[in-house]
Write a protein that holds these residues in place. Structure first.
Motif, mmCIF file in Angstrom:
data_model
loop_
_atom_site.group_PDB
_atom_site.id
_atom_site.type_symbol
_atom_site.label_atom_id
_atom_site.label_comp_id
_atom_site.label_asym_id
_atom_site.label_seq_id
_atom_site.Cartn_x
_atom_site.Cartn_y
_atom_site.Cartn_z
ATOM 1 N N ARG A 152 8.836 -0.762 39.750
ATOM 2 C CA ARG A 152 8.591 -0.280 41.414
ATOM 3 C C ARG A 152 7.206 -0.162 41.469
ATOM 4 N N LEU A 153 6.664 0.164 43.290
ATOM 5 C CA LEU A 153 6.463 0.267 43.594
ATOM 6 C C LEU A 153 6.108 2.144 43.222
ATOM 7 N N ASP A 154 4.314 2.346 42.903
ATOM 8 C CA ASP A 154 3.975 3.791 42.752
ATOM 9 C C ASP A 154 2.985 4.467 43.355
ATOM 10 N N HIS A 155 1.620 4.222 43.918
ATOM 11 C CA HIS A 155 1.221 4.495 44.622
ATOM 12 C C HIS A 155 -0.063 3.315 44.639
ATOM 13 N N VAL A 156 -1.076 3.495 45.985
ATOM 14 C CA VAL A 156 -2.084 3.278 46.750
ATOM 15 C C VAL A 156 -2.695 3.642 46.795
ATOM 16 N N ASN A 157 -3.965 3.436 45.899
ATOM 17 C CA ASN A 157 -5.707 3.845 46.298
ATOM 18 C C ASN A 157 -6.570 3.445 46.567
ATOM 19 N N TYR A 158 -6.650 3.982 48.314
ATOM 20 C CA TYR A 158 -7.885 3.779 49.195
ATOM 21 C C TYR A 158 -9.067 4.355 48.590
ATOM 22 N N LEU A 159 -10.242 3.144 49.024
ATOM 23 C CA LEU A 159 -11.471 3.271 49.262
ATOM 24 C C LEU A 159 -11.741 4.361 50.766
ATOM 25 N N TYR A 201 1.515 11.934 42.361
ATOM 26 C CA TYR A 201 1.236 11.099 43.776
ATOM 27 C C TYR A 201 2.030 10.517 43.862
ATOM 28 N N ASP A 202 1.249 9.646 45.326
ATOM 29 C CA ASP A 202 1.930 8.567 46.273
ATOM 30 C C ASP A 202 0.658 7.613 46.806
ATOM 31 N N LEU A 203 -0.607 8.103 47.765
ATOM 32 C CA LEU A 203 -1.455 7.585 48.283
ATOM 33 C C LEU A 203 -2.770 8.888 47.793
ATOM 34 N N VAL A 204 -4.013 7.940 47.531
ATOM 35 C CA VAL A 204 -4.941 9.193 46.587
ATOM 36 C C VAL A 204 -6.795 7.720 47.958
ATOM 37 N N TYR A 205 -7.344 9.148 48.053
ATOM 38 C CA TYR A 205 -8.542 8.105 49.039
ATOM 39 C C TYR A 205 -9.440 9.170 48.013
ATOM 40 N N THR A 206 -10.265 7.513 47.534
ATOM 41 C CA THR A 206 -11.556 8.062 46.550
ATOM 42 C C THR A 206 -13.092 7.322 47.929
ATOM 43 N N ARG A 207 -13.802 7.746 47.154
ATOM 44 C CA ARG A 207 -15.604 8.112 48.594
ATOM 45 C C ARG A 207 -15.897 6.699 48.295
#
Length: 315
Positions: A152-159, A201-207
């Protein structure tokens, strides 16, 4: 203190942009063991074998790599109505659409960084064909038995250019809850991990170190075991897929991981967090300092430099 509402059921699907559509589709079918369920124009829709939804990944031809829309399912029609109201109040709504297969009305919007999202409740479940019908009635499709067999899809990490601004939106308009974060010595929040479920965690934001907006760090897919990730490294090696780093274990979130670049250039993670769940309704956010983060992974090799510099679309 008002009770915390949890209106998002889960992250359901993600769209990836690629300059080499056919190669990227083959990556997902051959190495990731997904099934093409539909093609529309310059897009292919793919299904991971235990996803109850019609599709898991939409791959769209584009001039460069990057992330398109991420879809979220609301917990109920009432939850959808509440979230639409708050998103519109934040000034980020884009209106309704019925363009995607399997979904009812989808409310389109962006986060403060410009990443596109879609929020919906009505959906049509995946229906197995004779070729994909499982022996066990409690899974969506039969176990593929090829490639990496991601479930399955687990998570997305956005910049993101501004992590706190996106965090505020995620917690407020989308009712997410923070699980872990990185705070630098000057007080800057460099990354935050958010969950809508009991997953860590499901969504992540990284600088984004470039100061850009709307870019992708990676999309992650779940395997059943750590051993699946070790085997996946051999699968990718034999297929000539670029292995960026891993298998290792993250200190943050304790995820066992492997990162590769699909042919279009987007970073893909195979991950397994074991049995770790956030069951405490009053979970306190775990904060990692700059010095702690500098130590790298929990164990394994030193973090490769490209992990901190590569994002899509490339600059």
């Amino acid at each position: 203190m008002a009770e915390k509402i949890r209106d998002i059921a889960h992250v359901s699907a993600v769209e990836l942009l690629t300059p080499v559509l056919d190669d990227t589709v083959r990556f997902f079918t051959d190495q990731m063991a997904m099934e093409v369920v539909e093609r529309r124009g310059d897009s292919a829709y793919l299904h991971a074998w235990d996803d109850y939804e019609r599709f898991t990944v939409k791959v769209t031809a584009a001039g460069t790599s990057g992330i398109g829309r991420t879809w979220l399912r609301a917990r109920s029609p009432e939850a959808l109505e509440r979230r639409v109201r708050d998103i519109e109040a934040a000034g980020l709504g884009q209106g309704w659409s019925k363009d995607e297969p399997g979904y009812g009305p989808v409310f389109q919007f962006t986060d403060p960084d410009g990443h596109p999202f879609g929020l919906y409740y009505e959906t049509s479940r995946y229906v197995a064909s004779d070729a994909t019908r499982p022996s066990l009635k409690n899974q969506a499709a039969r176990f593929p038995g090829r490639g990496t067999n991601v479930r399955r899809l687990d998570h997305v990490n956005y910049l993101a250019r501004d992590v706190p601004r996106n965090e505020e939106f995620l917690a407020g308009a989308l009712t997410g809850r923070a699980s872990e974060q990185i705070v630098l010595d000057d007080g800057t929040k460099a990354a935050v991990w958010y969950t809508f479920t009991d997953k860590s965690y499901d969504l992540v934001y990284t600088r984004d170190w470039t100061g850009s907006e709307g870019r992708l760090h990676h999309v992650a897919f779940a395997t059943d075991t750590r051993e699946d990730i070790l085997r996946a490294a051999d699968v990718f090696l034999e297929a000539g897929v670029h292995i960026e780093t891993g298998p290792h274990k993250h200190a943050i979130q304790q995820t066992f991981f492997l990162y590769v670049w699909e042919p279009g250039g987007n970073r893909i993670e195979l991950c397994n967090a074991g049995a770790r769940l956030l069951l405490a309704p009053d979970h306190e956010v775990i904060t990692w300092t700059e010095a702690e983060r500098a130590k790298g992974q929990a164990w394994g090799l030193k973090t490769i430099e490209s992990f901190h510099t590569h994002g899509t679309p490339p600059l």
